[in-house]
Scaffold this active site. Structure first.
Site, short mmCIF file in Angstrom:
data_model
loop_
_atom_site.label_atom_id
_atom_site.label_comp_id
_atom_site.label_asym_id
_atom_site.label_seq_id
_atom_site.Cartn_x
_atom_site.Cartn_y
_atom_site.Cartn_z
N ARG A 81 0.84 -1.20 0.00
CA ARG A 81 0.00 0.00 0.00
C ARG A 81 0.87 1.25 0.00
O ARG A 81 0.61 2.18 -0.74
CB ARG A 81 -0.92 0.01 1.23
CG ARG A 81 -1.77 -1.24 1.44
CD ARG A 81 -2.57 -1.67 0.24
NE ARG A 81 -3.50 -2.75 0.55
CZ ARG A 81 -3.83 -3.71 -0.29
NH1 ARG A 81 -3.30 -3.76 -1.50
NH2 ARG A 81 -4.69 -4.65 0.05
N HIS A 174 -4.29 -16.43 6.67
CA HIS A 174 -5.71 -16.26 6.94
C HIS A 174 -6.16 -17.53 7.66
O HIS A 174 -6.38 -18.56 7.02
CB HIS A 174 -6.50 -16.09 5.66
CG HIS A 174 -5.99 -15.01 4.76
ND1 HIS A 174 -4.90 -15.17 3.91
CD2 HIS A 174 -6.42 -13.73 4.58
CE1 HIS A 174 -4.70 -14.05 3.23
NE2 HIS A 174 -5.60 -13.16 3.61
N HIS A 186 -12.75 -13.05 -2.12
CA HIS A 186 -13.28 -11.74 -2.46
C HIS A 186 -14.57 -11.87 -3.28
O HIS A 186 -15.40 -10.97 -3.30
CB HIS A 186 -12.26 -10.92 -3.26
CG HIS A 186 -11.05 -10.53 -2.47
ND1 HIS A 186 -9.96 -11.34 -2.34
CD2 HIS A 186 -10.78 -9.40 -1.77
CE1 HIS A 186 -9.05 -10.74 -1.60
NE2 HIS A 186 -9.52 -9.57 -1.24
N ASP A 258 -11.13 -10.76 8.26
CA ASP A 258 -10.84 -10.24 6.94
C ASP A 258 -11.98 -9.26 6.61
O ASP A 258 -13.00 -9.20 7.32
CB ASP A 258 -10.78 -11.38 5.93
CG ASP A 258 -9.83 -11.08 4.76
OD1 ASP A 258 -9.50 -9.91 4.56
OD2 ASP A 258 -9.42 -12.04 4.08
#
Length: 501
Positions: A81, A174, A186, A258
């Site tokens: 990021r 995860h 997703h 998440d």
């Protein structure tokens, strides 16, 4: 009649970690941090321009709430990021696993930690501790250290040591393991078909190691594991979150979900219901990466949690416990060994020469070359064709491999051409005399990429193929695998192939 806190709303706000839009903190976010007790926020590339801007942005958030948990996904490699515009200075997990130097992994994580610490960021949603048992996994892949549980475990421990040694909290993800799935969470709910024994032998060891290494946070994955709970995804499963992670594995830190807008769970329940069920299952923090323009969805989450307590569906003690774990992580960050350095404004070494050299060295150690007798050094400036599929929802949109720029840096006169799924056409190669470099990512997972690559190699058998994703069947005269995408990986392979060592 059970005791009811006079400020349930504040407790509910403490466990929320929403994202926001724009490069300036919106008014609703500042008010929520300052007046309403919002526990933190998560930053994305859409919020950040450069390190100076990031530091100023975080300072504005902390001015409202010094104890806010400021979180970010900074894995290195393709998931970055703070360095999304130019690519990460450090290779990602698979490259580190291929190099298999745990001290190098610790140093890379330490540099990432120093970068985040220089911006006063509390929590890194990393490392990925998943064992990538499925080589065509659509969302983990090169984000994992590898397919061997022992290798993944030792590198997970090293990564945690490096990051937390720099004073930034790590988050193993995860849980309980996203590596053997065929579905990207997703988009839909993955199902992990594994027996309890296989889970114990393959998927759980890295998380057990992470707990033993003192990881401050664990992220639960949105996946269904029938052998553990046939009805509820891990995020919403008390058997998995509390029974397995808390009680059996002994984890006492913060458990975070998440992002709850991911379709794996968003298709099952409303956002508020997901938050309530996750908290009831044992989660302590709710990640909501997408927020409404005025923060309406954040307040809806708060209200759903408060209503659930008042209705008796969520225990107030459970909510208070969750909030206390969020505050405990914030307290650890404030008291960590690196706090004095952060306060003094020490710049991140990872953005300087030493960090760049570490990135190049670790990226170079992950390069693997298969050649059919052809020279591995290009004879002149090449035509670099970068076939760029959408990597995954975890990766910033538009992320490219960086190979065109890296070849241009090493060999001026390089010509670049980008092929996308929207424009899936090769340039005219019939009269092309320059060396040809075809750059692909997960070619065996994307049929259209494999077809274009096969067509190019048929026209030009001397093609150099650079695979930046999971290695496949070698093709071309020279087949190079970088085992991941990063600025470091791009520069390392370009230097290798141009003789610019």
């Amino acid at each position: 009649m059970p005791h009811r806190s006079p400020d349930l709303a504040r407790l509910a706000m403490t466990v929320l970690q929403p994202g926001f839009d724009g490069t300036e903190p919106p008014g609703w976010l500042l008010r929520a941090l300052g007046d309403e007790g919002l526990g933190g926020t998560v930053l994305f590339a859409r919020n950040l321009t450069d390190l100076g801007h990031t530091t100023d942005l975080v300072a504005r958030l902390r001015a409202e709430n010094p104890a806010a948990v400021i979180a970010v996904d900074e894995e290195g490699g393709s998931v970055t990021r703070l360095q999304a515009t130019r690519g990460s200075s450090w290779p990602g997990n698979r490259a580190l696993g291929v190099g298999d130097d745990v001290e190098a992994t610790r140093l890379v994580a330490q540099e990432i930690g120093r970068l985040l610490a220089s911006a006063d960021i509390t929590l890194d949603y990393a490392p990925v501790a998943d064992v990538n048992a499925n080589p065509v996994n659509p969302v983990i892949g090169v984000r994992s250290f590898g397919a061997d549980p022992e290798l993944v475990s030792r590198h997970t421990a090293a990564w945690i040591s490096g990051l937390q040694g720099a004073g930034v909290a790590a988050c193993a993800k995860h849980f309980p393991g996203h590596g053997d799935t065929h579905t990207d969470s997703h988009h839909a709910l993955p199902t992990l078909h594994a027996s309890p024994r296989l889970l114990a032998e393959r998927d759980l060891p890295p998380f057990r190691t992470a707990v033993a290494a003192g990881v401050r946070a664990v992220m639960c994955g949105h996946l269904l594991i029938p052998a553990l709970d046939p009805e509820n995804p891990a995020t919403l499963s008390r058997r998995i979150t509390t029974g397995l992670l808390r009680e059996e594995m002994g984890f006492t830190g913060m458990i975070v979900t998440d992002a709850i807008e991911m379709r794996a769970v968003a298709a099952l329940h409303s956002p508020g219901e997901i938050a309530v069920r996750a908290l009831a299952a044992g989660a302590d923090a709710i990640c909501a990466g997408i927020s409404s323009p005025g923060g309406e969805n954040v307040h809806e989450l708060r209200d759903a949690i408060v209503d659930a307590v008042r209705e008796g569906r969520l225990g107030e003690d459970r909510l208070a416990e969750a909030a206390s774990r969020v505050l405990a992580l914030s307290g650890w960050y404030a008291a960590s060994a690196a706090a004095e350095a952060r306060a003094a404004g020490i710049a991140a070494r990872g953005t300087g020469h030493e960090g760049e050299e570490l990135g190049l060295r670790t990226a170079r150690a992950a390069i693997r070359v298969t050649a059919t007798g052809a020279p591995t050094v290009l004879s002149g400036p090449p035509l670099v064709v970068d076939i760029a599929p959408r990597l995954s929802e975890a990766v910033e949109p538009g992320m490219l491999t960086g190979l065109i720029g890296a070849f241009t840096e090493s060999m001026p006169g390089t010509v670049g051409h980008v092929v996308t799924v929207e424009t899936p056409e090769l340039p005219d190669l019939s009269d092309e005399s320059r060396p040809l470099v075809m750059v692909v990512h997960d070619a065996r997972r994307h049929p259209w990429v494999g077809e274009l690559l096969a067509r190019a190699v048929a026209l030009r058998p001397d093609t150099v193929v650079v695979e930046t994703g999971m290695p496949g069947e070698p093709s071309g005269a020279v087949y190079v695998t970088t085992n991941g995408i990063s600025r470091a990986s791009a520069r390392a392979v370009a230097r290798w192939l141009t003789g610019d060592q």
